[in-house]
Design a protein around this motif. Structure first.
Motif, PDB file in Angstrom:
ATOM      1  N   ASN A 128      60.036 -18.445   1.687  1.00  0.00           N
ATOM      2  CA  ASN A 128      59.512 -17.548   0.658  1.00  0.00           C
ATOM      3  C   ASN A 128      60.508 -17.166  -0.419  1.00  0.00           C
ATOM      4  N   ARG A 169      60.211 -12.103   3.484  1.00  0.00           N
ATOM      5  CA  ARG A 169      59.593 -12.247   2.164  1.00  0.00           C
ATOM      6  C   ARG A 169      60.610 -12.365   1.031  1.00  0.00           C
ATOM      7  N   LYS A 186      57.751  -8.799   5.933  1.00  0.00           N
ATOM      8  CA  LYS A 186      56.345  -8.528   5.622  1.00  0.00           C
ATOM      9  C   LYS A 186      55.831  -7.268   6.320  1.00  0.00           C
ATOM     10  N   MET A 212      55.333  -7.571   0.223  1.00  0.00           N
ATOM     11  CA  MET A 212      55.309  -8.945  -0.304  1.00  0.00           C
ATOM     12  C   MET A 212      56.588  -9.337  -1.035  1.00  0.00           C
ATOM     13  N   SER A 213      57.315  -8.342  -1.569  1.00  0.00           N
ATOM     14  CA  SER A 213      58.479  -8.678  -2.396  1.00  0.00           C
ATOM     15  C   SER A 213      59.367  -7.452  -2.501  1.00  0.00           C
ATOM     16  N   ARG A 253      46.104  -5.938  -4.510  1.00  0.00           N
ATOM     17  CA  ARG A 253      47.394  -6.164  -3.848  1.00  0.00           C
ATOM     18  C   ARG A 253      48.469  -6.581  -4.858  1.00  0.00           C
ATOM     19  N   HIS A 255      52.134  -8.357  -5.728  1.00  0.00           N
ATOM     20  CA  HIS A 255      52.705  -9.608  -5.222  1.00  0.00           C
ATOM     21  C   HIS A 255      54.214  -9.709  -5.408  1.00  0.00           C
ATOM     22  N   TYR A 272      48.294 -10.044  -7.306  1.00  0.00           N
ATOM     23  CA  TYR A 272      48.193 -11.245  -6.491  1.00  0.00           C
ATOM     24  C   TYR A 272      47.636 -12.415  -7.298  1.00  0.00           C
ATOM     25  N   THR A 278      46.270 -13.180 -13.459  1.00  0.00           N
ATOM     26  CA  THR A 278      47.276 -12.418 -12.730  1.00  0.00           C
ATOM     27  C   THR A 278      47.802 -11.332 -13.659  1.00  0.00           C
ATOM     28  N   SER A 300      51.965 -17.144 -12.066  1.00  0.00           N
ATOM     29  CA  SER A 300      52.803 -16.995 -10.868  1.00  0.00           C
ATOM     30  C   SER A 300      54.274 -17.052 -11.257  1.00  0.00           C
TER      31      SER A 300
END
Length: 326
Positions: A128, A169, A186, A212-213, A253, A255, A272, A278, A300
């Motif tokens: 990841n 993550r 996570k 997630m990050s 959510r 990301h 997300y 996005t 992304s």
């Protein structure tokens, strides 16, 4: 500061394919313009960007592709090495990727005849995030869904191995804390590991999932930020293992979370990917609302310019750049 609402990217660059990940080079590398790398379904492109915010004679953005590297797999993450130099003779380009086949690839090029890569294998599930040691660049740390963080040398040997309690993550290596590694899981836990003793020395709790990050602030080593669930969260590690501040930001959510390279109060989050668009939000800790709202078709990746309050995101056959006016 100007209050910005929803707006389009300030600059765009057309690409051959869908862009999964984009990374500005975070290190000073003696170049004309700033190095940027982006990855698609089976390639990595390295180029330079110069913006009118830094060079008055540039009209908007000046982008130049230096080289396209065949990758053979979807690119999931890219990290730059501090050894990269465009002012060396010959130039040195070095970066590492994480691929869909659960392997790392370490690329080294002089942009002419020497173009080689080494495969680093050992993870048993998707990788990841990854990062180079920020001073010498002789080691790479990576985190994976296989519940491990691994530290590798440039030959592909594992120098350290940390067992995690959930998928890894994010991993960060701070130039001012070269013996410590930050690993975000996570399950909502962020741990700092001492690389000399190979022991965990501090942990932070988000108390919500999925985390997630997470990102360690370059301008203030006491600040850590993350996104978990729909919220962003900020810690001051001198005060508490629980967040000092948190706010719901993304309906579907959150990301990615990235601190600005230039300002300890400025950060960006993305929603997300996978929906039609996005959402990108740029936040300032002094403001209750986001100072900029952007969106990209199936966007992304997220990366801040090293010296400008400007961030990049990948999209469908495009690189997109947003400038925030500070």
């Amino acid at each position: 500061m100007k209050q910005d609402s929803s707006r389009n990217a300030a600059y765009t660059v057309d690409c051959e394919d869908y862009v999964h990940v984009v990374e500005f080079n975070p290190f000073e590398c003696g170049d004309a313009g700033t190095l940027i790398a982006y990855g698609g379904n089976n390639y990595v492109v390295v180029g330079t960007c110069t913006f009118q915010e830094e060079e008055a004679e540039v009209d908007g953005i000046q982008y130049k592709t230096l080289r396209t590297f065949h990758h053979g797999q979807r690119v999931d993450a890219i990290a730059w090495s501090p050894e990269t130099r465009l002012d060396a003779l010959p130039p040195i380009i070095r970066f590492c990727t994480a691929a869909a086949d659960k392997k790392l690839r370490l690329f080294t090029s002089d942009l002419q005849d020497k173009n080689e890569y080494k495969v680093l294998a050992g993870h048993s599930d998707y990788i990841n995030d990854l990062v180079f040691a920020p001073k010498e660049g002789q080691e790479i740390a990576s985190v994976s869904d296989d519940h491990t963080c691994r530290v590798w040398d440039l030959e592909g040997n594992q120098k350290a191995y940390f067992v995690l309690r959930s998928p890894g993550r994010s991993v960060c290596w701070h130039p001012e804390e070269a013996c410590k590694l930050m690993v975000a899981e996570k399950n909502g836990t962020i741990r700092f590991y001492d690389l000399i003793t190979q022991q965990a020395i501090l942990s932070l709790e988000s108390e919500q999932m999925p985390l997630m990050s997470a990102h360690w602030c370059l301008r203030n080593t006491f600040k850590v930020g993350a996104v978990a669930g729909n919220d962003w969260l900020i810690w001051d590690i001198t005060r508490s293992s629980y967040p000092q501040d948190k706010r719901p930001v993304h309906m579907d959510r959150a990301h990615l979370f990235r601190w600005s390279s230039t300002n300890e109060n400025l950060f960006a989050t993305t929603g997300y990917p996978g929906k039609m668009t996005t959402q990108l939000l740029i936040h300032h800790l002094g403001h209750p609302q986001p100072i900029l709202i952007g969106s990209a078709a199936v966007g992304s990746g997220l990366s801040w310019h090293r010296t400008l309050p400007l961030c990049a995101m990948g999209g469908d056959h495009k690189l997109l750049f947003w400038v925030t006016e500070m």
